[in-house]
Design a protein around this motif. Structure first.
Motif, PDB file in Angstrom:
ATOM      1  N   GLU A  71       0.837  -1.207   0.000  1.00 47.43           N
ATOM      2  CA  GLU A  71       0.000   0.000   0.000  1.00 47.43           C
ATOM      3  C   GLU A  71       0.868   1.252   0.000  1.00 47.43           C
ATOM      4  OE1 GLU A  71      -3.514   1.993   2.794  1.00 47.43           O
ATOM      5  OE2 GLU A  71      -2.809  -0.059   3.182  1.00 47.43           O
ATOM      6  N   ALA A  72       1.967   1.207   0.745  1.00 45.03           N
ATOM      7  CA  ALA A  72       2.887   2.350   0.802  1.00 45.03           C
ATOM      8  C   ALA A  72       3.525   2.612  -0.555  1.00 45.03           C
ATOM      9  CB  ALA A  72       3.964   2.096   1.851  1.00 45.03           C
ATOM     10  N   ILE A  73       3.894   1.539  -1.257  1.00 46.52           N
ATOM     11  CA  ILE A  73       4.482   1.679  -2.596  1.00 46.52           C
ATOM     12  C   ILE A  73       3.507   2.374  -3.545  1.00 46.52           C
ATOM     13  CG2 ILE A  73       5.216   0.381  -4.638  1.00 46.52           C
ATOM     14  CD1 ILE A  73       6.389  -1.717  -2.688  1.00 46.52           C
ATOM     15  N   GLU A  74       2.268   1.933  -3.517  1.00 43.78           N
ATOM     16  CA  GLU A  74       1.258   2.531  -4.389  1.00 43.78           C
ATOM     17  C   GLU A  74       1.018   3.991  -4.035  1.00 43.78           C
ATOM     18  OE1 GLU A  74       0.030   1.251  -7.152  1.00 43.78           O
ATOM     19  OE2 GLU A  74       1.411  -0.394  -6.723  1.00 43.78           O
ATOM     20  N   ALA A  75       1.054   4.303  -2.739  1.00 45.04           N
ATOM     21  CA  ALA A  75       0.842   5.697  -2.306  1.00 45.04           C
ATOM     22  C   ALA A  75       1.943   6.610  -2.843  1.00 45.04           C
ATOM     23  CB  ALA A  75       0.785   5.763  -0.783  1.00 45.04           C
ATOM     24  N   ILE A  76       3.197   6.163  -2.736  1.00 42.23           N
ATOM     25  CA  ILE A  76       4.316   6.980  -3.232  1.00 42.23           C
ATOM     26  C   ILE A  76       4.226   7.154  -4.746  1.00 42.23           C
ATOM     27  CG2 ILE A  76       6.820   7.052  -3.559  1.00 42.23           C
ATOM     28  CD1 ILE A  76       7.127   5.818  -0.807  1.00 42.23           C
ATOM     29  N   LYS A  77       3.956   6.057  -5.440  1.00 42.82           N
ATOM     30  CA  LYS A  77       3.860   6.133  -6.900  1.00 42.82           C
ATOM     31  C   LYS A  77       2.734   7.073  -7.336  1.00 42.82           C
ATOM     32  CE  LYS A  77       5.752   1.584  -8.144  1.00 42.82           C
ATOM     33  NZ  LYS A  77       5.440   0.257  -8.752  1.00 42.82           N
ATOM     34  N   SER A  78       1.641   7.070  -6.598  1.00 41.49           N
ATOM     35  CA  SER A  78       0.466   7.841  -6.997  1.00 41.49           C
ATOM     36  C   SER A  78       0.553   9.328  -6.643  1.00 41.49           C
ATOM     37  CB  SER A  78      -0.795   7.252  -6.344  1.00 41.49           C
ATOM     38  OG  SER A  78      -0.988   5.914  -6.747  1.00 41.49           O
ATOM     39  N   PHE A  79       1.269   9.649  -5.565  1.00 42.90           N
ATOM     40  CA  PHE A  79       1.211  11.028  -5.064  1.00 42.90           C
ATOM     41  C   PHE A  79       2.556  11.752  -5.024  1.00 42.90           C
ATOM     42  CE2 PHE A  79      -2.556   8.931  -3.384  1.00 42.90           C
ATOM     43  CZ  PHE A  79      -3.550   9.838  -3.734  1.00 42.90           C
ATOM     44  N   ARG A  80       3.621  11.119  -5.500  1.00 43.65           N
ATOM     45  CA  ARG A  80       4.917  11.804  -5.443  1.00 43.65           C
ATOM     46  C   ARG A  80       4.954  13.011  -6.364  1.00 43.65           C
ATOM     47  NH1 ARG A  80       9.644   7.847  -6.874  1.00 43.65           N
ATOM     48  NH2 ARG A  80      10.767   9.749  -6.331  1.00 43.65           N
ATOM     49  N   TYR A  81       4.065  13.059  -7.339  1.00 44.37           N
ATOM     50  CA  TYR A  81       4.036  14.218  -8.242  1.00 44.37           C
ATOM     51  C   TYR A  81       3.648  15.498  -7.490  1.00 44.37           C
ATOM     52  CZ  TYR A  81      -1.091  14.304  -8.359  1.00 44.37           C
ATOM     53  OH  TYR A  81      -2.422  14.411  -8.026  1.00 44.37           O
ATOM     54  N   LEU A  82       3.010  15.338  -6.317  1.00 54.07           N
ATOM     55  CA  LEU A  82       2.646  16.499  -5.502  1.00 54.07           C
ATOM     56  C   LEU A  82       3.840  17.041  -4.711  1.00 54.07           C
ATOM     57  CD1 LEU A  82      -0.736  15.212  -3.991  1.00 54.07           C
ATOM     58  CD2 LEU A  82      -0.459  16.871  -5.843  1.00 54.07           C
ATOM     59  N   CYS A  83       4.913  16.247  -4.640  1.00 57.15           N
ATOM     60  CA  CYS A  83       6.066  16.614  -3.809  1.00 57.15           C
ATOM     61  C   CYS A  83       7.073  17.449  -4.592  1.00 57.15           C
ATOM     62  CB  CYS A  83       6.737  15.350  -3.264  1.00 57.15           C
ATOM     63  SG  CYS A  83       5.642  14.353  -2.234  1.00 57.15           S
ATOM     64  N   SER A  90      14.737  11.372  -1.361  1.00 59.33           N
ATOM     65  CA  SER A  90      14.381  10.667  -0.121  1.00 59.33           C
ATOM     66  C   SER A  90      13.206   9.716  -0.354  1.00 59.33           C
ATOM     67  CB  SER A  90      14.052  11.669   0.989  1.00 59.33           C
ATOM     68  OG  SER A  90      12.964  12.489   0.622  1.00 59.33           O
ATOM     69  N   LEU A  91      12.297  10.075  -1.253  1.00 60.35           N
ATOM     70  CA  LEU A  91      11.192   9.170  -1.587  1.00 60.35           C
ATOM     71  C   LEU A  91      11.711   7.917  -2.291  1.00 60.35           C
ATOM     72  CD1 LEU A  91       8.448  11.689  -2.796  1.00 60.35           C
ATOM     73  CD2 LEU A  91       8.369  10.273  -0.730  1.00 60.35           C
ATOM     74  N   ASP A  92      12.714   8.091  -3.155  1.00 59.95           N
ATOM     75  CA  ASP A  92      13.331   6.922  -3.807  1.00 59.95           C
ATOM     76  C   ASP A  92      13.954   5.988  -2.775  1.00 59.95           C
ATOM     77  OD1 ASP A  92      12.653   7.553  -6.389  1.00 59.95           O
ATOM     78  OD2 ASP A  92      14.522   8.574  -6.847  1.00 59.95           O
ATOM     79  N   ASN A  93      14.603   6.567  -1.754  1.00 59.55           N
ATOM     80  CA  ASN A  93      15.232   5.745  -0.714  1.00 59.55           C
ATOM     81  C   ASN A  93      14.178   4.962   0.078  1.00 59.55           C
ATOM     82  OD1 ASN A  93      17.815   6.623  -1.408  1.00 59.55           O
ATOM     83  ND2 ASN A  93      17.763   8.338   0.025  1.00 59.55           N
ATOM     84  N   VAL A  94      13.048   5.614   0.353  1.00 58.76           N
ATOM     85  CA  VAL A  94      11.955   4.914   1.038  1.00 58.76           C
ATOM     86  C   VAL A  94      11.408   3.798   0.149  1.00 58.76           C
ATOM     87  CG1 VAL A  94       9.637   5.142   2.006  1.00 58.76           C
ATOM     88  CG2 VAL A  94      11.330   6.922   2.429  1.00 58.76           C
ATOM     89  N   LEU A  95      11.262   4.087  -1.149  1.00 59.41           N
ATOM     90  CA  LEU A  95      10.784   3.072  -2.088  1.00 59.41           C
ATOM     91  C   LEU A  95      11.699   1.857  -2.122  1.00 59.41           C
ATOM     92  CD1 LEU A  95       9.413   4.615  -5.438  1.00 59.41           C
ATOM     93  CD2 LEU A  95       8.268   3.030  -3.869  1.00 59.41           C
ATOM     94  N   LEU A  96      13.008   2.093  -2.110  1.00 62.11           N
ATOM     95  CA  LEU A  96      13.961   0.984  -2.123  1.00 62.11           C
ATOM     96  C   LEU A  96      13.760   0.077  -0.910  1.00 62.11           C
ATOM     97  CD1 LEU A  96      17.283   2.638  -3.362  1.00 62.11           C
ATOM     98  CD2 LEU A  96      16.075   0.731  -4.443  1.00 62.11           C
ATOM     99  N   ASP A  97      13.584   0.691   0.263  1.00 55.04           N
ATOM    100  CA  ASP A  97      13.345  -0.097   1.473  1.00 55.04           C
ATOM    101  C   ASP A  97      12.052  -0.906   1.346  1.00 55.04           C
ATOM    102  OD1 ASP A  97      15.639   0.681   2.759  1.00 55.04           O
ATOM    103  OD2 ASP A  97      14.699   2.352   3.833  1.00 55.04           O
ATOM    104  N   LEU A  98      11.037  -0.295   0.760  1.00 58.05           N
ATOM    105  CA  LEU A  98       9.755  -0.987   0.593  1.00 58.05           C
ATOM    106  C   LEU A  98       9.880  -2.140  -0.405  1.00 58.05           C
ATOM    107  CD1 LEU A  98       7.449   2.168   0.462  1.00 58.05           C
ATOM    108  CD2 LEU A  98       7.505   0.457   2.291  1.00 58.05           C
ATOM    109  N   PHE A  99      10.628  -1.935  -1.487  1.00 56.29           N
ATOM    110  CA  PHE A  99      10.846  -3.002  -2.457  1.00 56.29           C
ATOM    111  C   PHE A  99      11.566  -4.187  -1.805  1.00 56.29           C
ATOM    112  CE2 PHE A  99      10.887   0.241  -6.180  1.00 56.29           C
ATOM    113  CZ  PHE A  99       9.511   0.130  -6.309  1.00 56.29           C
TER     114      PHE A  99
END
Length: 287
Positions: A71-83, A90-99
């Motif tokens: 769910e966290a992966i989908e949230a980042i993919k869907s809303f990172r354009y707002l950031c 830093s979002l990429d680093n969080v994504l790596l941990d989630l992957f």
């Protein structure tokens, strides 16, 4: 929360003052210890564009803790354009941990290659050669060289998870050329062991044991070197048994060794042979 509690909260947790949804989310997360409740407020913060950079990242971290990584992966993919642009790294680093948490190796490889491309194009660290990061609660300086080696090391580990040890070897060697350390050296040795290149692996592990790499003195590193050396010994005969002409460990030879060992294991007199001889001689003298 009352005024004094609010002041302590903002100072201790370095959260901006105010009463918006992001501050409420952090209060639920850190003070109330209510991660599910904090996620509701984080979503509200994102929808209301209240500190979206921090809200999205913090929400993903809380979701990971609750085993909601997908769910966290989908949230980042869907809303990172707002950031903001500054928040993307830093979002990429969080994504790596989630992957990693989800075992998505292919996704890790794609993202790590993307980060390497950003380094090559001068886009990482927002164009600066050094960034300030946090490690175990302390601020540290990270150079672009160190970051490149770190990303390469992560890429090598991802290739190892796929069983592509040749690719992992190439990546680890490149990482060591840029910024060497004991962890990547051990991983490189493991790659070589998987490819049955035992002498090369042993040479690297012995260098780590001698302290030739950064971090060699760490207890965990020492333990890992010992484990890898034991794995090596289980796959490769000791040096004194190697390259002996005519040595073929066939069934007859092994059975012969077993017989010999059994002979040695038979119970014997506790007295050494020389005492047996002296005892007999003494009996003759007594006659």
């Amino acid at each position: 929360m009352d005024k004094k509690e609010e002041e302590q909260f903002h100072v201790f947790y370095k959260v901006p003052s105010g009463d918006g949804p992001y501050v409420r989310a952090k209060h639920a997360q850190l003070i109330m210890k209510d991660p599910e409740g904090s996620i509701i407020w984080f979503w509200k913060a994102i929808n209301e564009r209240d500190r979206v950079d921090s809200a999205l990242k913090d929400m993903a971290v809380v979701m990971k803790q609750l085993d909601r990584s997908e769910e966290a992966i989908e949230a980042i993919k869907s809303f990172r354009y707002l950031c903001s642009k500054q928040a993307q790294e830093s979002l990429d680093n969080v994504l790596l941990d989630l992957f990693k948490k989800c075992g998505k190796v292919e996704e890790q490889i794609v993202l790590l290659k993307q980060k390497l491309r950003q380094i090559y194009e001068g886009k990482l660290f927002n164009g600066r050669p050094i960034k300030i990061a946090r490690s175990h609660g302390k601020k540290i300086q990270v150079t672009i060289t160190q970051e490149t080696a770190r990303v390469l090391g992560n890429l090598g580990w991802a290739y190892m998870q796929k069983g592509n040890f040749m690719a992992a070897e190439v990546v680890y060697k490149k990482a060591q050329m840029i910024y060497s350390d004991s962890n990547k050296a051990c991983n490189l040795a493991q790659c070589l062991i998987k490819q049955a290149r035992y002498d090369e692996a042993r040479y690297i592990l012995e260098d780590v044991w001698r302290g030739k790499y950064l971090g060699s003195d760490d207890t965990k590193t020492k333990n890992r070197v010992e484990e890898l050396l034991l794995e090596l010994d289980s796959k490769q005969p000791p040096p004194f048994l190697q390259n002996i002409p005519g040595l073929d460990l066939d069934d007859d030879f092994v059975n012969g060794l077993d017989h010999l060992i059994n002979e040695w294991a038979r119970p014997k007199s506790r007295r050494l042979p020389i005492f047996e001889e002296i005892s007999t001689f003494r009996d003759q003298l007594a006659c």
